[in-house]
Design a protein around this motif. Structure first.
Motif, mmCIF file in Angstrom:
data_model
loop_
_atom_site.group_PDB
_atom_site.id
_atom_site.type_symbol
_atom_site.label_atom_id
_atom_site.label_comp_id
_atom_site.label_asym_id
_atom_site.label_seq_id
_atom_site.Cartn_x
_atom_site.Cartn_y
_atom_site.Cartn_z
ATOM 1 N N VAL A 165 0.832 -1.205 0.000
ATOM 2 C CA VAL A 165 0.000 0.000 0.000
ATOM 3 C C VAL A 165 0.868 1.257 0.000
ATOM 4 O O VAL A 165 0.520 2.263 -0.631
ATOM 5 N N GLY A 166 2.017 1.207 0.667
ATOM 6 C CA GLY A 166 2.928 2.345 0.661
ATOM 7 C C GLY A 166 3.569 2.567 -0.692
ATOM 8 O O GLY A 166 3.723 3.702 -1.140
ATOM 9 N N VAL A 167 3.956 1.479 -1.332
ATOM 10 C CA VAL A 167 4.539 1.577 -2.678
ATOM 11 C C VAL A 167 3.525 2.168 -3.645
ATOM 12 O O VAL A 167 3.855 3.045 -4.454
ATOM 13 N N ARG A 168 2.280 1.710 -3.553
ATOM 14 C CA ARG A 168 1.229 2.253 -4.430
ATOM 15 C C ARG A 168 1.015 3.734 -4.178
ATOM 16 O O ARG A 168 0.840 4.527 -5.119
ATOM 17 N N ALA A 169 1.030 4.147 -2.916
ATOM 18 C CA ALA A 169 0.843 5.557 -2.585
ATOM 19 C C ALA A 169 1.961 6.407 -3.157
ATOM 20 O O ALA A 169 1.726 7.486 -3.712
ATOM 21 N N ALA A 170 3.196 5.935 -3.039
ATOM 22 C CA ALA A 170 4.336 6.686 -3.550
ATOM 23 C C ALA A 170 4.270 6.836 -5.064
ATOM 24 O O ALA A 170 4.517 7.919 -5.612
#
Length: 207
Positions: A165-170
């Motif tokens: 989810v963090g990778v997608r947000a970035a």
């Protein structure tokens, strides 16, 4: 080299994910899933969504005061067992770029973890919490807020994350992203902090 580094905290700088999941097992022995499965299932997610998922797993509503008890249990585990990943302090001490934290956790939890692991000196007050801005990953808003506060264009920011989810947000924020995982998995950018400087150099050389 210029730009800004935005670090997630849990599972990225500090090895907290096992402790956060262990707290659920300690408080809810009826959960029959193993620790590693809970970690994979809950990594990077908003706590309210995790609690809803747990209610489905155990087949009953959680007590009204469960979140309070859970956070207290996590704090106890952090006090006694929280550690940084090997090489973090050495890697951060060699970085000349501005750095900040952007985490889904409450600010008090972030600051406590940084102080316990002696990482606060690298970030000072440059700490941004989803609870302060009301935005959780995978929405890019937290990272965009951090970039604005750091006065750095998103395209010049590199996010260090451990969760999908963090990778997608970035990526949604238009930022570079490096995914950390101490056990090498598909899509992992680096598995040891002695690799971080090399990975950052390759990003800025290609920018």
């Amino acid at each position: 080299m210029n730009g800004c580094l935005i670090f997630d905290l849990d599972g990225t700088l500090v090895d907290s994910e096992p402790l956060c999941s262990q707290a659920f097992l300690d408080l809810l022995p009826e959960i029959e899933l193993p620790l590693d499965e809970l970690m994979r299932r809950f990594r990077g997610r908003k706590l309210s969504g995790i609690l809803s998922d747990i209610e489905t797993i155990i087949g009953r509503p959680l007590p009204e005061d469960f979140e309070r008890d859970y956070r207290a249990r996590v704090e106890h585990l952090f006090d006694t067992e929280l550690m940084v990943f090997p090489g973090v302090a050495e890697a951060l001490s060699k970085i000349s770029l501005p750095m900040c934290i952007a985490s889904s956790g409450p600010r008090a939890k972030i600051e406590s973890a940084l102080e316990k692991t002696e990482l606060k000196r690298f970030f000072g007050s440059r700490i941004f919490s989803s609870y302060d801005v009301g935005i959780w990953k995978p929405d890019p808003g937290l990272f965009l807020h951090a970039a604005r506060e750091m006065q750095c264009a998103p395209a010049r920011c590199t996010v260090i994350e451990d969760s999908e989810v963090g990778v997608r947000a970035a990526k949604s924020a238009g930022m570079h992203v490096l995914k950390f995982c101490p056990e090498v998995e598909p899509q992992t950018s680096f598995s040891s902090y002695n690799q971080l400087a090399e990975r950052l150099e390759s990003i800025f050389e290609s920018a």
